[in-house]
Write a protein that holds these residues in place. Sequence first.
Motif, short mmCIF file in Angstrom:
data_model
loop_
_atom_site.label_atom_id
_atom_site.label_comp_id
_atom_site.label_asym_id
_atom_site.label_seq_id
_atom_site.Cartn_x
_atom_site.Cartn_y
_atom_site.Cartn_z
N ARG A 128 0.86 -1.18 0.00
CA ARG A 128 0.00 0.00 0.00
C ARG A 128 0.90 1.23 0.00
N ARG A 156 0.70 5.38 0.39
CA ARG A 156 -0.12 6.53 0.77
C ARG A 156 0.63 7.81 0.40
N TYR A 179 0.82 11.94 0.90
CA TYR A 179 0.47 12.97 1.87
C TYR A 179 0.90 14.35 1.40
N LEU A 229 -3.58 13.11 4.45
CA LEU A 229 -3.61 12.06 3.43
C LEU A 229 -4.33 12.57 2.19
N ARG A 263 -4.11 10.54 -1.05
CA ARG A 263 -4.50 9.41 -1.89
C ARG A 263 -3.87 8.13 -1.38
N THR A 264 -4.58 7.02 -1.52
CA THR A 264 -4.04 5.71 -1.19
C THR A 264 -4.02 4.87 -2.46
N ASP A 313 -3.58 1.13 -3.47
CA ASP A 313 -3.51 -0.24 -2.98
C ASP A 313 -3.01 -1.11 -4.12
N TRP A 337 0.69 7.23 -10.17
CA TRP A 337 -0.18 8.23 -9.55
C TRP A 337 -0.47 9.32 -10.57
N GLU A 355 -8.40 11.46 -3.73
CA GLU A 355 -9.32 10.31 -3.72
C GLU A 355 -10.57 10.54 -4.57
N TYR A 363 5.42 10.31 -0.16
CA TYR A 363 4.80 9.02 -0.42
C TYR A 363 5.40 7.98 0.50
#
Length: 107
Positions: free
Chosen positions: A40, A42, A44, A50, A52-53, A55, A73, A78, A90
Amino acid sequence: PLKVLPRPKPKDSQLLQNYPNPFNPETWIPYQLDQSASVRIRIYESSGRLVRTLDMGHQRAGFYTSRSEAAYWDGGNETGERVSSGVYFYHLETNHFSAMRKMLIVK
């Protein structure tokens, strides 16, 4: 007969520098895993919020450094809105490894 060679395995897990950096509007985040793991990433803002994540799911040990394998990315949050210019961080996390790096968006 055709020989299938095993895929090379890194000696250690690493989070590498994104490319291009600085970027606009998209970037790739390369990494390598010394053992299979759920991955994962993430992203910031510099304030720590935060954005976006990503996965990446379960990944086998190996090198994820090419554009076709590295994390992608699109520069959006999100909800798909483009983020503003600035410094972002990241963070890659698995069950056995964690690392953070800095990147820059310039518009």
